[in-house]
Scaffold this active site. Sequence first.
Site, PDB file in Angstrom:
ATOM      1  CG  HIS A   1      18.384 -24.591  16.192  1.00 21.31           C
ATOM      2  ND1 HIS A   1      19.283 -24.711  17.350  1.00 21.31           N
ATOM      3  CD2 HIS A   1      17.821 -23.618  16.402  1.00 21.31           C
ATOM      4  CE1 HIS A   1      19.113 -23.569  17.952  1.00 21.31           C
ATOM      5  NE2 HIS A   1      18.016 -22.996  17.447  1.00 21.31           N
ATOM      6  CD  GLU A   2      15.436 -22.180  13.395  1.00 21.60           C
ATOM      7  OE1 GLU A   2      14.384 -21.756  13.991  1.00 21.60           O
ATOM      8  OE2 GLU A   2      16.475 -21.666  13.931  1.00 21.60           O
TER       9      GLU A   2
ATOM     10  CD  GLU B   1      18.111 -20.196  19.913  1.00 15.19           C
ATOM     11  OE1 GLU B   1      18.911 -20.548  18.970  1.00 15.19           O
ATOM     12  OE2 GLU B   1      16.675 -20.294  19.481  1.00 15.19           O
TER      13      GLU B   1
ATOM     14  CG  HIS C   1      12.936 -23.322  17.915  1.00 15.70           C
ATOM     15  ND1 HIS C   1      13.113 -22.749  19.341  1.00 15.70           N
ATOM     16  CD2 HIS C   1      14.111 -22.538  17.329  1.00 15.70           C
ATOM     17  CE1 HIS C   1      14.303 -22.111  19.330  1.00 15.70           C
ATOM     18  NE2 HIS C   1      14.774 -22.271  18.114  1.00 15.70           N
TER      19      HIS C   1
END
Length: 364
Positions: free
Chosen positions: A145-146, A196, A149
């Site tokens: 997930h990070e 997100e 980003h």
Amino acid sequence: MTDSPDNGVNDVNEVSQSSTRVRFARISPRAYEHPVDRGAMATLRAVPGVSEVLKGAAGLFSERGERLMALASAIRVGENQYPKLDRLRNECAETLDLDVVPKLFVERNPVANAMTVGIDEPFIVLTTGLVEALDTESLRFVIGHEMGHVLSGQAVLRTLLMRLLHLQLTIAFLPAGALALRAVIAALREWFRKAELTCDRAGLLCAQDPAAALRTHVYLAGGTDLTQIDIPSFLQQAREYEEVDDIRDSIHKLRNVEGMSHPFAVVRAAQLQRWAASAEYRAILAGEYPRRDDDAPTSNLGDDMKSAAKSYKDSFNNSTDPLVKILNDVGGTLSNAAGKVFRGFGGNGNNGDTTADQEPTPKS
């Protein structure tokens, strides 16, 4: 998310899963971006000089100082420190085919959280509350997930949001300035909530295990022991939240989400599980996705904005929320009325023929 450490069986399963995990060579973030997030990011990418302006605003703060703070107060993950996390870090970067593997730190904080900080050299921070709570594959989902980003270039706006929130505290005594800043922060928060959802998809692409992603969301929502959680009941909560039938609840939903930087965990879980069951996700796993080498943001801007608009429209049309339905009905009524007036003056391009009035006008 278990309280006990991984055993040998888990290690064997991890090796097996790693050997079959798909690697997405040169994958473009456009492949997994949420439609609304994609429209916002496409606009930023397409406008000349926007990145420079954002970096200029962010330059009021010291990124070097943030990196030094992490270096001095947290554990830097590597071969000799949190080696399991280091393996996950490198495997996630390989799965998404990142050009540079972001550094990863673990900081002492009982609150379960993860963040990506920095603009020139983004780095990832996990809290001990998160590391101690999640199992290996759920941590893979979080790290992926990070990484999403980073790949999407969202670390720039995320870092700017964090710094503006800090700045807001220092200028609160200036009403006009604080009000203007609040508007900017509100807009960034709305974008970031959609970002997100995007990065949950990136995390799923790294983990390639919807159950691991679901375990993470269950934990974030308050589930510390999976044996005490009924998954269908958990997902039913999301349906009940989305299908409220009292306009007062709709207003409360708007008020509750205004100051949030993240979507609610139950809502995130339902959104991601729907995407995990979609043909779009299966196509990416099969190797059908846009590559970064083929990206042309300016030429794709129109399609991206249409995609974002369609996402909002579909969300409105399919929503059972009473406030959304009222707004949708009012919008449709105004659209129909305006169309009839316009056609009455011959503005329909049919030489004043008003027979088209008999055809219903779709709701906006």
